[in-house]
Design an enzyme around this catalytic site. Sequence first.
Site, PDB file in Angstrom:
ATOM      1  N   CYS A  34     -20.105  -9.025  39.306  1.00 41.34           N
ATOM      2  CA  CYS A  34     -20.589  -9.604  40.442  1.00 41.34           C
ATOM      3  C   CYS A  34     -18.608  -9.847  41.570  1.00 41.34           C
ATOM      4  O   CYS A  34     -17.302  -9.977  40.671  1.00 41.34           O
ATOM      5  CB  CYS A  34     -20.545 -11.367  40.498  1.00 41.34           C
ATOM      6  SG  CYS A  34     -20.530 -12.425  42.069  1.00 41.34           S
ATOM      7  N   LYS A  69     -29.365 -18.795 -12.822  1.00 38.73           N
ATOM      8  CA  LYS A  69     -29.774 -17.943 -14.617  1.00 38.73           C
ATOM      9  C   LYS A  69     -29.069 -18.968 -15.531  1.00 38.73           C
ATOM     10  O   LYS A  69     -28.503 -19.247 -15.546  1.00 38.73           O
ATOM     11  CB  LYS A  69     -29.184 -16.379 -14.719  1.00 38.73           C
ATOM     12  CG  LYS A  69     -28.707 -15.107 -13.631  1.00 38.73           C
ATOM     13  CD  LYS A  69     -28.192 -13.798 -13.726  1.00 38.73           C
ATOM     14  CE  LYS A  69     -28.269 -12.679 -12.570  1.00 38.73           C
ATOM     15  NZ  LYS A  69     -27.274 -11.841 -13.085  1.00 38.73           N
ATOM     16  N   ASP A  78       0.932  -1.154  -0.114  1.00 40.06           N
ATOM     17  CA  ASP A  78      -0.177  -0.193   0.018  1.00 40.06           C
ATOM     18  C   ASP A  78       1.031   1.122   0.202  1.00 40.06           C
ATOM     19  O   ASP A  78       0.911   2.213  -0.500  1.00 40.06           O
ATOM     20  CB  ASP A  78      -0.359  -0.033   1.005  1.00 40.06           C
ATOM     21  CG  ASP A  78      -1.857  -1.536   1.539  1.00 40.06           C
ATOM     22  OD1 ASP A  78      -1.993  -1.437   0.385  1.00 40.06           O
ATOM     23  OD2 ASP A  78      -2.934  -1.174   1.778  1.00 40.06           O
ATOM     24  N   LYS A 121     -25.818 -14.316  -4.159  1.00 39.70           N
ATOM     25  CA  LYS A 121     -26.284 -12.809  -3.994  1.00 39.70           C
ATOM     26  C   LYS A 121     -26.352 -11.650  -2.839  1.00 39.70           C
ATOM     27  O   LYS A 121     -26.440 -11.707  -1.658  1.00 39.70           O
ATOM     28  CB  LYS A 121     -28.215 -13.175  -3.543  1.00 39.70           C
ATOM     29  CG  LYS A 121     -28.955 -11.958  -3.604  1.00 39.70           C
ATOM     30  CD  LYS A 121     -30.861 -12.273  -3.560  1.00 39.70           C
ATOM     31  CE  LYS A 121     -31.855 -11.397  -3.277  1.00 39.70           C
ATOM     32  NZ  LYS A 121     -31.470 -10.739  -2.918  1.00 39.70           N
TER      33      LYS A 121
END
Length: 732
Positions: free
Chosen positions: A488, A317, A47, A135
């Site tokens: 506690c 499809k 990067d 999807k």
Amino acid sequence: MAEHPDLFSAPAQEAPEDLGLRAAALRAQLHQWAHQYYVLDAPTVPDAEYDRVFQALQALETAHPELVTPDSPTQRVIGAVMEGLTPVRHTVPMLSIRTETDTEASGAETFDARVRRELKLAPDAPPVEYVAEPKFDGLAMSLRYENGRLVQAATRGDGEVGEDVTHNIRTIRQIPLTLPTGGRYGVPPVLEVRGEVYMRRADFDRLNERQREAGGKTFVNPRNAAAGAVRQLDSGIAAQRPLSFFAYGLGDITPAAEGGPDFATHFDMLRQLKAWGFPVAAQVRTARGASELVAFHQEVGASRDQLPYDIDGVVYKVNSLALQRQLGFVTREPRWAVAHKYPAQEMVTRVEGIDVQVGRTGKLTPVARLAPVFVGGVTVTNATLHNLFEIRKKGVRVGDQVIVRRAGDVIPEVVGTVPAALLPVAGALQGSDALADAASGADGTAPGADAARAAPRSPYVPNFRMPRQCPICGSTVVREKGEANHRCTGGLFCPAQRKEALLHFAQRRAMDIEGLGEKLVDQLVEGQVIRTLPDLYRLGLTALSSLDRMAEKSAQNVLAALEKSKHTTLPRFLFGLGIRHVGEATAKDLARHFGGLDAIMDASVEQLLEVNDVGPVVAEAIHTFFAQPHNREVVEQLRACGVTWKEGPPAERATLPLAGKTFVLTGTLPTLSREDAKDRLEAAGAKVAGSVSRKTHYVVAGEEAGSKLAKAQELGVPVLDEAGMLALLQGR
């Protein structure tokens, strides 16, 4: 692409044509790297190198504005504030796909049977070929290119008319601003690419963390965060949200007769989308017949929670575009495609009560008791509310309609309340994911106390209060300064903590007591056979073999494991005690620094702060633990029972050979594991960090070293192989 000799350092007097060439070279290099990173998922430079070239281009364009081009990477973040979103009429409507109501894999068989029936295929005809793809749970988007340049981006809207969000879509690096020429099909004069804008889960988590740190609202889920970002009027805001894109289809396109591409199949079209520089999901594949669709549905469903992004189903499809045209549409839905969903991961239900659970460390967690709702593939009746501050922030009270989320093995949680405006339909849509979608804010943030306060409630429903006494043992409940959680104070005397403390003590990374699992611990604690950790080592064959489903042979195995566990190490023992904030690494640091347990138990906070990576919070937790008489008593009783380990002299860090040196490990070493190398370095006084910075003294690199090696080379940090590290350890 070879680096231009003048790419970064131009001569004092540079001809205008050379300036243009240098800017073009910088743009081309950045486009190539972005394509490798975002589309091919195969980055070739770190990067920092991308940033260096980007800054060089930015500086050049700032000095010479005439060199700026519309497709320059510097033009993605425009920062313009729009007065409003302009309506856009889709030339080719963005139609919805029919959803298969059967969320089981058999839904694929239903779709295939329907396609074969519509095509009038004989039972013995060859199987239909499909394209199966995830999807995506994001925001549908249409990208219009004219002569290869992005000119408009529009949301789906109602399918006929969407909204112009070009200013925000240009900030998404995965979306090309210009399309590469050449290739099999070239670039048509008009091209509309359809796809999904989404947000990766890791990016979503980081975004919410930034929101929390800034005191802002958090987002409900990645989909709503993405949708809220896309509809911002200020592209500078959108640019700060890490959006991604997947392409999956085409809209308006120049016809083949006028020079456009002539695709034969949907899969060919997807391949060309990738060639044009658009990301296409790696999971996309062709499938022949119902059986392969079923296999795809099951395979993707099994790996759904491991994907880096959210999906809510798969899409099938028909692959042949000729068959797609033959099948056509019905009520504005294509007959040749179907969305096959998985069980919803967010639903709406009613809070029937709020209980409090106590964990191993004594943390009190409020839990919503819910009207049963099917979410994430299971029936959920309880969901965590995390702590009192989260309850107040979300405005949750008994009787509220709330959004519940469950994904994979994650504990169900209450995301927020249903806003008042949706309460009239909440009853009708209880158990619906549609209401969960609608309940988030317009900007994608979670509904909170403001929305809850607007809801009509009975005045007799009080706000939730955290109990002052532990609901399990009655000990005082406290909340430390700066902490959100109540705890506690009963310690190992609290039965709720006792069970979890025993399991933690027995785990493989601690005392490694094989056979001491959850069911056996439940019996031992509930039957009051064991009250404290030392009671484990006082167990006899008679007491163990008398328990349910515990044969004499099994009891003997447990006793043998207990005997074996007595011979341990100080780090394992310390970790097994379950001291807050003390994990394996800290336990090792403590043992290495002090040498023995007594020195640790008697150490002041100031002395504990001298230990590597021990800060004020951890030091205070350790000191507080050993300041409790009952905890010291447990330690002494365990020693009396025969638990022992080898102790050494305290480390004089300043005199250790690598004291004050910071190392980073990367890649696979020839003979040492990463953990072995770390142990050796730390034993020599070094600190082993997880990332490379200017403060790093050495990077030890093995095979397949990644970005850390590149970062070290960029910063000029010395790089050692395993042999070099061992030589350094031996003082050579």
